[in-house]
Design a protein around this motif. Structure first.
Motif, PDB file in Angstrom:
ATOM      1  N   VAL A  25     -15.517 105.218-100.616  1.00 30.14           N
ATOM      2  CA  VAL A  25     -16.428 104.680 -99.605  1.00 30.14           C
ATOM      3  C   VAL A  25     -15.995 105.048 -98.198  1.00 30.14           C
ATOM      4  CG1 VAL A  25     -17.379 102.544 -98.656  1.00 30.14           C
ATOM      5  CG2 VAL A  25     -16.971 102.728-101.102  1.00 30.14           C
ATOM      6  N   LEU A  26     -14.676 105.052 -97.965  1.00 35.24           N
ATOM      7  CA  LEU A  26     -14.138 105.270 -96.629  1.00 35.24           C
ATOM      8  C   LEU A  26     -13.333 106.569 -96.590  1.00 35.24           C
ATOM      9  CD1 LEU A  26     -12.800 101.650 -96.040  1.00 35.24           C
ATOM     10  CD2 LEU A  26     -14.830 102.663 -94.979  1.00 35.24           C
ATOM     11  N   ARG A  27     -13.276 107.165 -95.407  1.00 33.77           N
ATOM     12  CA  ARG A  27     -12.446 108.348 -95.205  1.00 33.77           C
ATOM     13  C   ARG A  27     -11.153 107.904 -94.522  1.00 33.77           C
ATOM     14  NH1 ARG A  27     -13.910 113.324 -95.239  1.00 33.77           N
ATOM     15  NH2 ARG A  27     -16.081 112.819 -94.847  1.00 33.77           N
ATOM     16  N   CYS A  28     -10.024 108.349 -95.041  1.00 32.13           N
ATOM     17  CA  CYS A  28      -8.737 107.995 -94.451  1.00 32.13           C
ATOM     18  C   CYS A  28      -8.617 108.633 -93.062  1.00 32.13           C
ATOM     19  CB  CYS A  28      -7.593 108.474 -95.355  1.00 32.13           C
ATOM     20  SG  CYS A  28      -5.967 107.971 -94.741  1.00 32.13           S
ATOM     21  N   ALA A  29      -8.031 107.894 -92.135  1.00 27.41           N
ATOM     22  CA  ALA A  29      -7.872 108.387 -90.760  1.00 27.41           C
ATOM     23  C   ALA A  29      -6.752 109.412 -90.644  1.00 27.41           C
ATOM     24  CB  ALA A  29      -7.600 107.209 -89.826  1.00 27.41           C
ATOM     25  N   ASN A  30      -5.912 109.511 -91.658  1.00 26.30           N
ATOM     26  CA  ASN A  30      -4.802 110.471 -91.653  1.00 26.30           C
ATOM     27  C   ASN A  30      -5.322 111.839 -92.110  1.00 26.30           C
ATOM     28  OD1 ASN A  30      -2.541 111.999 -92.054  1.00 26.30           O
ATOM     29  ND2 ASN A  30      -1.530 110.546 -93.439  1.00 26.30           N
ATOM     30  N   PRO A  31      -5.383 112.810 -91.208  1.00 28.71           N
ATOM     31  CA  PRO A  31      -5.927 114.118 -91.608  1.00 28.71           C
ATOM     32  C   PRO A  31      -5.081 114.811 -92.674  1.00 28.71           C
ATOM     33  CG  PRO A  31      -4.992 114.216 -89.383  1.00 28.71           C
ATOM     34  CD  PRO A  31      -4.952 112.782 -89.813  1.00 28.71           C
ATOM     35  N   ASN A  32      -3.820 114.419 -92.820  1.00 29.54           N
ATOM     36  CA  ASN A  32      -2.944 115.026 -93.819  1.00 29.54           C
ATOM     37  C   ASN A  32      -2.942 114.276 -95.150  1.00 29.54           C
ATOM     38  OD1 ASN A  32      -2.083 117.067 -92.028  1.00 29.54           O
ATOM     39  ND2 ASN A  32      -0.692 115.606 -91.067  1.00 29.54           N
ATOM     40  N   GLU A  84      -0.729 105.168 -97.228  1.00 25.51           N
ATOM     41  CA  GLU A  84      -0.379 103.866 -96.631  1.00 25.51           C
ATOM     42  C   GLU A  84      -0.968 103.648 -95.242  1.00 25.51           C
ATOM     43  OE1 GLU A  84       1.340 101.521 -98.421  1.00 25.51           O
ATOM     44  OE2 GLU A  84       1.319 102.956-100.078  1.00 25.51           O
ATOM     45  N   ARG A  85      -1.785 104.568 -94.710  1.00 28.80           N
ATOM     46  CA  ARG A  85      -2.398 104.389 -93.391  1.00 28.80           C
ATOM     47  C   ARG A  85      -3.361 103.206 -93.454  1.00 28.80           C
ATOM     48  NH1 ARG A  85      -3.839 108.020 -88.910  1.00 28.80           N
ATOM     49  NH2 ARG A  85      -1.856 108.968 -89.470  1.00 28.80           N
ATOM     50  N   LYS A  86      -3.268 102.344 -92.448  1.00 32.78           N
ATOM     51  CA  LYS A  86      -4.154 101.181 -92.389  1.00 32.78           C
ATOM     52  C   LYS A  86      -5.341 101.478 -91.479  1.00 32.78           C
ATOM     53  CE  LYS A  86      -0.706  97.687 -93.397  1.00 32.78           C
ATOM     54  NZ  LYS A  86      -0.072  96.439 -92.985  1.00 32.78           N
ATOM     55  N   LEU A  87      -6.503 100.939 -91.854  1.00 38.90           N
ATOM     56  CA  LEU A  87      -7.710 101.016 -91.051  1.00 38.90           C
ATOM     57  C   LEU A  87      -8.151  99.605 -90.720  1.00 38.90           C
ATOM     58  CD1 LEU A  87      -9.863 103.607 -93.069  1.00 38.90           C
ATOM     59  CD2 LEU A  87      -8.353 104.061 -91.136  1.00 38.90           C
TER      60      LEU A  87
END
Length: 157
Positions: A109-116, A145-148
Motif C-alpha cells: 500500500v505504501l512506498r518506503c521513504a528509503n530509496p535504498n 526499519e525506516r519509520k513513516l
C-alpha cells in the motif's frame, strides 16, 4: 426566527457508502485509494473542509453511490484517516455504521521513504509496514526499519 435551519450540502444517497470524519484535505486521497479518478463512472459526492458537528475543527466527507467498500480498502483508508467512520446505506437507511480500524500490517500500500530499501528496487516483493502507533499513525518498514509518520498519503502507491 425560531429553531435551527438544517441544511444538507450534499443530497442523501439511496445505496452505497458514506465515509465521514476524514481529516480535512484527505478526501482526494481517499478517492485515490479507491481508484476513483476522472475517468471513473462512479457516482461520488465529496465535501471538503466542512465544520464538524461533533466538535471544533473541520472534516471531509465522501459519498459513493452503489458501492460498499472491501475490508482491504477500509484498511488503507484507516492509514490516512484513522478516525473516519463508515456508513453503509441501503434504501436511504443507514444499515451499518462503524469506525475504521487500523490494520497491524500494511502490505503493498505504501512506498518506503528509503530509496535504498529493497522494496524500492526491481525485486519482486511488496512493501510491508508494521503499524507501530495509531495516534499519530506511525508505520515501520519491515525491510529497512525506516519509520513513516505525518501525511502517509504522500507515500501511497
Amino acid at each position: 426566527m425560531s429553531g435551527a435551519v438544517h441544511e444538507l450540502k450534499v443530497k442523501r444517497i439511496e445505496s452505497g457508502t458514506v465515509i465521514d470524519h476524514i481529516p480535512p484535505g484527505q478526501a482526494l486521497n481517499v478517492l485515490k485509494i479507491l481508484g476513483i479518478g476522472g475517468g471513473s463512472d462512479a457516482v461520488v459526492s465529496m465535501v471538503m473542509n466542512v465544520e464538524s458537528c461533533k466538535g471544533p475543527g473541520r472534516k471531509d466527507i465522501v459519498k459513493i453511490e452503489n458501492r460498499e467498500l472491501a475490508p482491504s480498502e477500509l484498511d488503507q483508508i484507516a492509514l490516512i484517516a484513522p478516525d473516519a467512520t463508515v456508513n453503509i446505506i441501503r434504501d436511504y437507511t443507514v444499515v451499518e455504521k462503524h469506525k475504521v480500524v487500523l490494520p497491524k500490517m500494511a502490505v503493498g500500500v505504501l512506498r518506503c521513504a528509503n530509496p535504498n530499501c529493497i522494496s524500492n528496487t526491481s525485486e519482486p516483493i511488496a512493501s510491508e509496514f508494521v503499524v507501530e502507533s495509531t495516534h499519530p499513525v506511525v508505520v515501520r518498514c519491515v525491510y529497512c526499519e525506516r519509520k513513516l509518520s505525518g501525511n502517509l498519503a504522500d507515500h501511497l502507491l
